[in-house]
Design an enzyme around this catalytic site. Structure first.
Site, PDB file in Angstrom:
ATOM      1  N   GLU A 308      15.196  39.626  30.118  1.00  0.00           N
ATOM      2  CA  GLU A 308      15.248  40.322  28.834  1.00  0.00           C
ATOM      3  C   GLU A 308      14.788  41.783  28.933  1.00  0.00           C
ATOM      4  O   GLU A 308      14.013  42.274  28.134  1.00  0.00           O
ATOM      5  CB  GLU A 308      14.411  39.575  27.796  1.00  0.00           C
ATOM      6  CG  GLU A 308      14.932  38.176  27.513  1.00  0.00           C
ATOM      7  CD  GLU A 308      14.174  37.459  26.425  1.00  0.00           C
ATOM      8  OE1 GLU A 308      14.809  36.720  25.648  1.00  0.00           O
ATOM      9  OE2 GLU A 308      12.943  37.628  26.334  1.00  0.00           O
ATOM     10  N   ASP A 380      15.529  27.751  25.385  1.00  0.00           N
ATOM     11  CA  ASP A 380      14.561  28.680  24.784  1.00  0.00           C
ATOM     12  C   ASP A 380      13.890  28.055  23.565  1.00  0.00           C
ATOM     13  O   ASP A 380      14.162  28.452  22.438  1.00  0.00           O
ATOM     14  CB  ASP A 380      15.267  29.986  24.379  1.00  0.00           C
ATOM     15  CG  ASP A 380      14.282  31.060  23.930  1.00  0.00           C
ATOM     16  OD1 ASP A 380      13.081  30.894  24.155  1.00  0.00           O
ATOM     17  OD2 ASP A 380      14.736  32.067  23.357  1.00  0.00           O
ATOM     18  N   GLU A 408       9.199  29.209  16.077  1.00  0.00           N
ATOM     19  CA  GLU A 408      10.284  30.188  16.097  1.00  0.00           C
ATOM     20  C   GLU A 408      11.599  29.597  15.592  1.00  0.00           C
ATOM     21  O   GLU A 408      12.250  30.168  14.714  1.00  0.00           O
ATOM     22  CB  GLU A 408      10.464  30.715  17.516  1.00  0.00           C
ATOM     23  CG  GLU A 408      11.609  31.701  17.666  1.00  0.00           C
ATOM     24  CD  GLU A 408      11.731  32.233  19.084  1.00  0.00           C
ATOM     25  OE1 GLU A 408      12.675  32.996  19.333  1.00  0.00           O
ATOM     26  OE2 GLU A 408      10.889  31.888  19.939  1.00  0.00           O
TER      27      GLU A 408
END
Length: 690
Positions: A308, A380, A408
């Site tokens: 990332e 993820d 999340e």
């Protein structure tokens, strides 16, 4: 009790019930506590708080054995206090893990004595919280014989806090609790946070975001400029780190720091971070020495590299073992450890396969003080995904399992979602790494340098978590990291009774927690293995909340013909990374568990499942059942009005109102998406969108 400006969570220490109160007072009003180290100061302070609340009277803390009393506590090392050394074999205590403890009911000089001892002061902290937990739960304490050691040597909370803007990536409870502009001045809340962590057995904390990337780096989003956490390693900021370390030290918790792989360039005067260059190794050695001179018990560094937009060893044509070892070797003389994250991906047809392909060939190549930190699944932190294939694939490398405590992808501080059942599913998964019955939890346990990390959840919100019910996840993370054999319901029951009390209200809250995860899976994904169905536009840094399946076609594989991702030997090959018989089970859609079916297989919309239901109909049904479950949870909560305090009742009631609305949005968006691609209507006549 905590400051009235913020909640005291599960450390409420309400007056004990009448059927236990007399016994608790008789045995615990008097306490003889060692004062040998800083952790013992924390023990004495916690006893004043805890016993003061539970007994509804001030305890007497002695510096010598109390005389002429019916009972008392004795807390100290195995040879420090006579009531301990004369009733407990010191060798039995010294044989325990440093964080372990012993609590035993004995008789000493005519008094009933509750002995709490440990080989190290940290164990006395954990043991004190355990005893207070028993009393908070109303358990009998007059005939104790408890020997407790943590299954996992390392039990760490990783904060994703961005220091100089107090913004928390994936944080849904307000700004960071750490005010870096005011540090090294200390806030009382830091100590209360340390108490929360220690009370459930946490022994490490990384205080800043793993995303320490350079905003201008190619591939990085300019909106990530707050992620300049690499600055904390600069000499001018180390005093701030040392101040925080002093707070957590009193509770047996070591402090870690996330650092950028390019720190020799960013925080030093080098023009390279190439790990094989002697000048780079020398820089890391100097920096480690500087840190340990200020913080002798510093835990070590956490690094995210080659992922990332983060710079890493690949930028210098080096592998991850070479990248990690140069930093680890600098930490080694000081007893420090490097946690090197395995979340590595770049442009690839299937992200799932990359961690295994990157790290499995390097097994045995990492330094002894490197822990490869592996996310629980290959994608993820999805509401549900299969267990990472790296567990069991690296027997000669220290491994850590990374879980996400913050929600999340499960509602972000708005949706109630108790995650311990998810984590139990991961830790109980049989890897077959050493034949049958080799679960993930056994691969991690009883080995120094291994353990479990959790991405943090707290913020400056008065309730710490953004949602009163989500405190169950931090509590559950700590309890499960200490003892992964504990049951999900057992942990939820402990948290509920300490936080909301026993009785009918507690039973209702327990039911809400235990049913929340499956509901979240159903309306967020359709429940049979789909991934990444959320919004990922320009605001995705803090979104991942709104439904937008059309943005992630590479994960769900929806076409007119079918849906799902082929990860069999005919596809990306991810299923083949497991050992047998797991690989065979996942390869065949007839034996693949239904809850993971579309993760491993691209199937026609009208493919029939075992009960005759088609794939598309199961997706419709699960989306609707998820919403119905949330509506039921809301109704149960609303039935608690008047049974718990108004502040917490009203807060959670408002959250549930939004939760229901958002769950319906997810259901409607996903069902419309499934209908648009399949052209097949719901057999129950429910509209594909509202």
């Amino acid at each position: 009790m905590f400051d009235s400006e913020y909640d005291d969570c599960w450390l409420r220490y309400d007056r004990a019930e009448s059927d236990r109160l007399d016994t608790y007072r008789r045995l615990c009003t008097h306490a003889y506590v060692s004062d040998a180290g800083p952790e013992l100061v924390a023990v004495r302070e916690e006893l004043r708080r805890g016993l003061g609340g539970l007994l509804d009277r001030e305890p007497h803390l002695w510096h010598h054995p109390p005389r002429s009393v019916e009972g008392f506590l004795a807390i100290g090392g195995p040879e420090e206090l006579r009531p301990i050394s004369e009733t407990v074999d010191p060798e039995e205590v010294r044989a325990l893990d440093d964080d372990g403890f012993l609590i035993r009911s004995v008789e000493w000089e005519g008094s009933q004595c509750t002995v709490l001892t440990a080989p190290a002061d940290a164990g006395l902290v954990y043991g004190t919280f355990h005893l207070l937990r028993l009393m908070s739960l109303g358990e009998p304490i007059d005939d104790l014989d408890i020997v407790s050691e943590p299954a996992n040597a390392e039990r760490i909370v990783d904060h994703w806090d961005n220091p100089f803007r107090r913004k928390v990536e994936r944080g849904y409870a307000g700004p960071s609790i750490f005010d870096w502009e005011r540090l090294p001045d200390l806030d009382e809340r830091y100590a209360d946070y340390a108490r929360l962590l220690a009370s459930v057995g946490i022994n490490g904390i990384s205080v800043n975001n793993v995303n320490t990337r350079i905003p201008s780096r190619e591939g990085a989003n300019d909106a990530t400029s707050e992620w300049e956490g690499w600055q904390l390693i600069e000499s001018r900021n180390l005093e701030k780190i040392a101040a925080l370390a002093g707070v957590f030290r009193r509770y047996g918790i070591e402090l870690y720091l996330s650092v950028n792989f390019a720190s020799p360039v960013l925080a030093g005067d080098l023009d390279t971070a190439d790990p094989v260059e002697p000048e780079v190794a020398a820089w890391w050695e100097r920096k480690a020495t500087e840190v340990y001179d200020l913080i002798p018990d510093f835990g070590g560094f956490v690094v995210k590299a080659d992922s990332e937009g983060q710079l890493g060893p690949y930028d210098y044509d080096r592998d991850h073992a070479e990248g990690a070892n140069v930093i680890a070797e600098a930490l080694a003389p000081h007893g420090g450890r490097l946690w090197w994250r395995a979340f590595v991906y770049s442009e690839h047809d299937d992200r799932a396969v990359q961690a295994y392909e990157t790290f499995e060939p390097l097994d045995g190549e990492f330094a002894d003080n490197v822990t490869v930190q592996i996310k629980n699944g290959p994608i993820d932190f999805q509401p549900r995904e299969p267990v990472s294939t790296l567990f069991g694939a690296m027997p000669d490398t220290d491994l850590g399992c990374e879980l996400q405590i913050t929600g999340e992808y499960t509602g972000q501080g708005v949706h109630a979602c108790y995650l311990v059942p998810q984590w139990k599913e991961v830790l109980d998964f049989d890897t077959h790494a050493d034949g049958p019955d080799t679960p993930v939890k056994e691969l991690l346990a009883d080995r120094e340098g291994q353990g479990i990390t959790g991405v943090g959840i707290v913020g400056d919100d008065p309730n710490w978590f953004g949602h009163y019910l989500l405190g169950s996840n931090l509590y559950g993370f700590g309890r499960l990291a200490w003892d992964p054999d504990l049951g999900s319901e057992e942990i939820a029951d402990e948290w509920t009774r300490q936080t909301f009390g026993a009785g009918d209200a507690g039973e209702t809250i327990l039911e809400i927690l235990m049913e929340s995860w499956q509901a979240s899976i159903d309306y967020h994904t359709g429940g049979i293995g789909l991934m990444h169905m959320m919004y990922n536009g320009e605001a995705a840094l803090e979104n991942h909340y709104d439904p937008a399946p059309e943005e992630w076609p590479e994960y769900h594989g929806a076409t007119e013909e079918g849906i799902g991702y082929d990860r069999t030997a005919a596809g990306s090959g991810y299923a083949g990374q497991y050992r047998e018989p797991i690989a065979d089970r996942y390869e065949d859609p007839e034996t693949c568990p239904e809850e993971l079916l579309l993760f491993f297989h691209h199937l026609p919309w009208d493919h029939e499942l075992e009960d005759g239901t088609t794939v598309v109909q199961r997706l419709y049904d699960n989306c609707f059942s998820g919403v119905e479950a949330v509506e039921e949870l809301r109704d149960r909560w609303q039935g608690l009005e008047g049974e718990i305090d108004e502040r917490r009742y009203r807060h959670v009631a408002e959250r549930f109102d939004e939760h229901v609305l958002q769950a319906k949005r997810w259901r409607d968006t996903l069902c419309a998406f499934f209908y648009e691609h399949s052209g097949i209507e719901d057999e129950h006549g429910r509209p594909p969108a509202v």
